[in-house]
Design an enzyme around this catalytic site. Structure first.
Site, short mmCIF file in Angstrom:
data_model
loop_
_atom_site.label_atom_id
_atom_site.label_comp_id
_atom_site.label_asym_id
_atom_site.label_seq_id
_atom_site.Cartn_x
_atom_site.Cartn_y
_atom_site.Cartn_z
N CYS A 60 1.04 -0.80 0.43
CA CYS A 60 0.16 0.54 -0.12
C CYS A 60 0.76 1.22 -0.10
O CYS A 60 1.17 1.55 0.88
CB CYS A 60 -0.87 0.30 1.63
SG CYS A 60 -1.89 1.61 1.24
N CYS B 253 -0.85 3.68 2.09
CA CYS B 253 -0.24 3.96 3.41
C CYS B 253 1.22 4.64 4.12
O CYS B 253 1.45 4.63 5.11
CB CYS B 253 -0.85 2.17 3.95
SG CYS B 253 -2.31 1.82 3.07
N ASP B 254 2.51 3.77 3.10
CA ASP B 254 3.31 3.83 4.00
C ASP B 254 4.77 4.30 2.47
O ASP B 254 5.63 4.34 3.12
CB ASP B 254 4.09 2.47 3.68
CG ASP B 254 2.86 1.39 4.66
OD1 ASP B 254 2.73 1.75 5.80
OD2 ASP B 254 2.65 -0.01 4.20
#
Length: 307
Positions: free
Chosen positions: A132, A135-136
């Site tokens: 992701c 997300c990261d």
């Protein structure tokens, strides 16, 4: 006879449980094979509102569980192996043994990211390995990283990651891409994106954190180590809907179809779906929580109208 059974325990399931419990429905949540969902495999979560300094994924899920429990949610450890939505009350089988009945059901079983089958990749999730970018990606500022994939998702992830990374190398096992022409051209025009075609990731280096990636050229059989500190798999997701086949409407990828979005009602009255199991576009903890809230409110109103 349960008022409502919630299947799944990620952000969508826990939020649905919280709202259902506060509505005095006394929900029963069945947590499934991975209590807490995908966030339990992450480290620092910085994009969930309310935590200025961020919060560890497992801690966030534990907090959400405790909050739902404080208002009366009951939890059951087990794996749903069979459902019957064709008759009412609905029937749910746990671990092929225990049969439960419910007036309504909220499905929040999520989706599982596809990884590459490379040794130690599961061990290094949250320590350099991710599926992701949204997300990261922030954690890889000014670093050299890789992205595995050849479709639109891979192009989108690679382009997004160029906002943070020093370089992004896209690794694809063939020399042709499944991505649409416009997405491929957009990625090819970005000077930060490099390309390794006809290539496979064969080994992940580093003890606690990723320090390098070994890549093999499938045509020449030669291998080379790249000093990437991040590797993102962008080869798709699989919705956890196997047990719902022939019970509710699924699309060709297996995601639950919601006939009247943004409503969370499925094609079966009294059965609702929330989170990644019905959302292949956003796939975020906060959007899953939002859908869990919506599903719980719809469930409460549906039960009231069918009392």
């Amino acid at each position: 006879m349960e008022n409502t059974i919630i299947i799944g325990s990620g952000p969508a399931g826990y939020t649905a449980a919280l709202y259902s419990a506060r509505a005095n429905l006394s929900p029963l949540l069945i947590d499934g094979p991975q209590p807490g969902g995908q966030l339990t495999t992450t480290t620092l979560v910085e994009n969930f509102p309310g935590f200025p300094e961020g919060i560890q994924g497992p801690a966030l899920m534990e907090n959400m569980k405790k909050q739902a429990e404080n208002f009366g949610t009951r939890f059951k450890t087990g794996y749903v192996t069979k459902v019957d939505f064709q008759t009412h009350p609905f029937k749910i089988t746990i671990d092929d043994v225990e049969l439960l009945e419910a007036k309504s059901v909220i499905i929040a079983t999520g989706a599982s990211a596809k990884y590459g089958g490379v040794p130690r990749e599961m061990e290094l999730i949250g320590h350099g390995i991710s599926a992701c970018a949204t997300c990261d990606g922030f954690f890889f500022k000014s670093q050299d990283i890789g992205v595995v994939g050849g479709g639109d998702s891979a192009m989108e992830e690679a382009l997004f990651l160029t906002k943070f990374a020093k370089t992004v190398t896209l690794v694809h096992r063939r020399d042709e891409f499944r991505a649409s022409r416009i997405m491929l051209e957009r990625a090819q025009k970005n000077p930060k994106i490099q390309w390794l075609t006809n290539s496979l990731v064969t080994e992940l280096l580093g003890d606690r954190d990723l320090t390098g990636v070994k890549v093999k050229n499938v045509k020449t059989q030669t291998e080379q180590v790249y000093p990437w500190t991040g590797l993102f798999f962008a080869i798709g997701h699989v919705p956890n809907t196997q047990i719902f086949k022939n019970q509710i409407h699924l699309d060709d990828q297996g995601y639950i179809i919601l006939p009247h979005p943004p409503r969370t009602q499925t094609n079966i009255e009294g059965v609702f779906a929330a989170g990644d199991v019905a959302d292949h576009y956003y796939r975020q903890a906060i959007s899953a929580s939002g859908m869990g809230c919506m599903a719980a409110i719809e469930t409460e109103r549906w039960l009231a109208s069918h009392a």
